[in-house]
Design a protein around this motif. Sequence first.
Motif, PDB file in Angstrom:
ATOM      1  N   ASP A 137      23.046  35.970  31.727  1.00  0.00           N
ATOM      2  CA  ASP A 137      23.536  36.876  32.728  1.00  0.00           C
ATOM      3  C   ASP A 137      24.692  36.368  33.175  1.00  0.00           C
ATOM      4  OD1 ASP A 137      23.092  39.744  34.257  1.00  0.00           O
ATOM      5  OD2 ASP A 137      23.689  38.049  35.840  1.00  0.00           O
TER       6      ASP A 137
ATOM      7  N   LYS B 210      31.686  37.960  31.359  1.00  0.00           N
ATOM      8  CA  LYS B 210      30.902  39.011  30.958  1.00  0.00           C
ATOM      9  C   LYS B 210      31.455  39.650  29.809  1.00  0.00           C
ATOM     10  CE  LYS B 210      30.039  40.677  35.612  1.00  0.00           C
ATOM     11  NZ  LYS B 210      30.037  41.643  36.889  1.00  0.00           N
TER      12      LYS B 210
ATOM     13  N   PRO C 220      34.065  35.264  38.903  1.00  0.00           N
ATOM     14  CA  PRO C 220      32.837  35.586  38.633  1.00  0.00           C
ATOM     15  C   PRO C 220      32.763  36.705  37.295  1.00  0.00           C
ATOM     16  CG  PRO C 220      33.171  36.542  40.609  1.00  0.00           C
ATOM     17  CD  PRO C 220      34.368  35.821  40.258  1.00  0.00           C
ATOM     18  N   HIS C 221      33.666  37.552  37.254  1.00  0.00           N
ATOM     19  CA  HIS C 221      33.547  38.641  36.250  1.00  0.00           C
ATOM     20  C   HIS C 221      34.212  38.239  34.680  1.00  0.00           C
ATOM     21  CE1 HIS C 221      32.488  41.448  39.329  1.00  0.00           C
ATOM     22  NE2 HIS C 221      33.683  40.854  39.957  1.00  0.00           N
TER      23      HIS C 221
ATOM     24  N   SER D 258      25.466  35.877  36.097  1.00  0.00           N
ATOM     25  CA  SER D 258      25.008  35.199  37.234  1.00  0.00           C
ATOM     26  C   SER D 258      24.716  33.947  37.116  1.00  0.00           C
ATOM     27  CB  SER D 258      23.983  35.752  38.042  1.00  0.00           C
ATOM     28  OG  SER D 258      22.886  35.939  37.327  1.00  0.00           O
ATOM     29  N   ASN D 259      24.327  33.514  35.755  1.00  0.00           N
ATOM     30  CA  ASN D 259      24.167  32.093  35.457  1.00  0.00           C
ATOM     31  C   ASN D 259      25.116  31.095  35.172  1.00  0.00           C
ATOM     32  OD1 ASN D 259      21.605  34.010  33.596  1.00  0.00           O
ATOM     33  ND2 ASN D 259      21.135  32.617  35.179  1.00  0.00           N
TER      34      ASN D 259
ATOM     35  N   THR E 236      22.446  28.583  48.006  1.00  0.00           N
ATOM     36  CA  THR E 236      22.089  28.616  46.549  1.00  0.00           C
ATOM     37  C   THR E 236      20.768  27.772  46.392  1.00  0.00           C
ATOM     38  OG1 THR E 236      24.112  29.122  45.522  1.00  0.00           O
ATOM     39  CG2 THR E 236      22.295  28.320  43.879  1.00  0.00           C
TER      40      THR E 236
END
Length: 405
Positions: free
Chosen positions: A59, A72, A68-69, A61-62, A231
Motif C-alpha cells: 500500500d 500510487k 505521498p501520492h 502507506s508503506n 510512527t
Amino acid sequence: MTEHYDVVILGGGAAGLMCALTASQRGRRALVLEKANKVGKKILMSGGGRCNFTNLYVDASNFICSNPHFCKSALSRYTQWDFIALVERHGIAYEERKHGQLFCLDSARDILNMLLAECATGKANILTHSEVSAIAMQDHEAGGSRYRLSYSHAGKPQTVCCASVVVATGALSIPTLGGSGRGYEFASQFNIPLKPRRAGLVPFMFSDATRDICARLAGVSLPIRISCNGTAFEENILFTHRGISGPAILQISNYWQPGDSVSVNLLPDVDAGQWLVDIKAQQGRSRLAALLAKQLPKALVEELQLLWWPAMADKNLGEFSDKQLATIAAGLNDWQLKPSATEGYRTAEVTLGGVDTDHISSKTMEAKGFPGLFFIGEVMDVTGHLGGFNFQWAWASGYSAGMHV
C-alpha cells in the motif's frame, strides 16, 4: 563506432533489469550498462540470501516520499500479484513469513536468474564493467536518438546513442555492493532537484552509557514496540556491540532525525504499571528481577535492575513503594533512548530522499521537460518499509518506465 539502441538503462539492479525485460519484450532494443562485475548484487544478498522479493500487503502507506501520492500509480500498474505470477511461472518456490513478507525457499539467485531469463527472451543486451562518464542531449532528428552516452567497457571508451535513457543506478547505501551517488549527478546535470539524502533502514549507535549496556547485551533479541515522531512499529530489537539493530530499529530509523530520542516499550502487550501492582499483591515475597525474567531475557533484566532499582536489588517486591514501581513501569513501557547516530550508508539497506518526484511523471517515470529521460528505483525520493516493499517499488517503477521508453 557508435552503437544505436532504443533505450539504454544505467544500472543492472532490480529496477534496471525489470525495465530492461519489460522494454525488450515490447520490441524495444535495450542495453543495460552495469559498472560492477556482475548484475543484481543487492538482489543476491537481500533477505539473508533468500530475497524478500515482495509483500502481500503493498500500500502507498508503506512508502516514504515527499509526495505521498506519487507511488500510487506505479504500484497499481504493476502489483505484487503481477510479480508473484512471474515468480510462479518460473517455478520458483517461495514462502510467506510474518507481516506478509515473501521469501525464496531456496536462493535469491532464483530471482536474479528469472530476471535474466526474461531479459534474454526480449534479447536485451547486458554489459558489465561498463561505467557511464557523460550523457549529452542531441538533435532528436538525427537518427531518432535524443541522447549520446560516453562510457567505458572493460577499460575501453565507447559511445552509444539512444532515444531513451533510464537512470537505475541505485543510491548511496552499501557502497561495497555498488552504491553510489552517480544517479544524483545525472539528475543535477539536467537541473532536476534532489531531496536531502540520508541512510535508511539502518542500525543505531550510542555514545553514552547506553553503548556499554548494548555491548554487554550483544546478541540478545526480543519483541518490542518502538516509536518516534508519531510512527510506531512492533518487531524485534537486537542488541549489538555498537548499539541496537533488528527489524524494529531498521523500520523506525526511517523516521528518526539526529537529536531525537526513541521510545522502546519492552512489554508492548502489558500495562506495566498495573502488572506490577497486581504482582506485588500476589507475590510480594518474590524478587522483581525474578518475576521480570519470566517476561524478558534474564541478561536484559539484570541491566535494567542496575539502571532502575540497584538499591532495591536484594529487596522483595513487597518492599517497593508504589512510587518506585510506577517509575520502573514507566521505563518498561517507555524506555527513552537517544541514539548518537546511525551506522550510516555502510550498513543501510536504503537511501532516503533522492530525485524529487515533483519533477517526474508518476505514470511513466519520465522527467518532466526532458523527453526520453527516466528515473526508477532507489535513486528516487521513494523509500519503502522493511519487508519487500523496496523491491516492489523497483519492479513497479521499472515496469512503468519499461512500458514507455
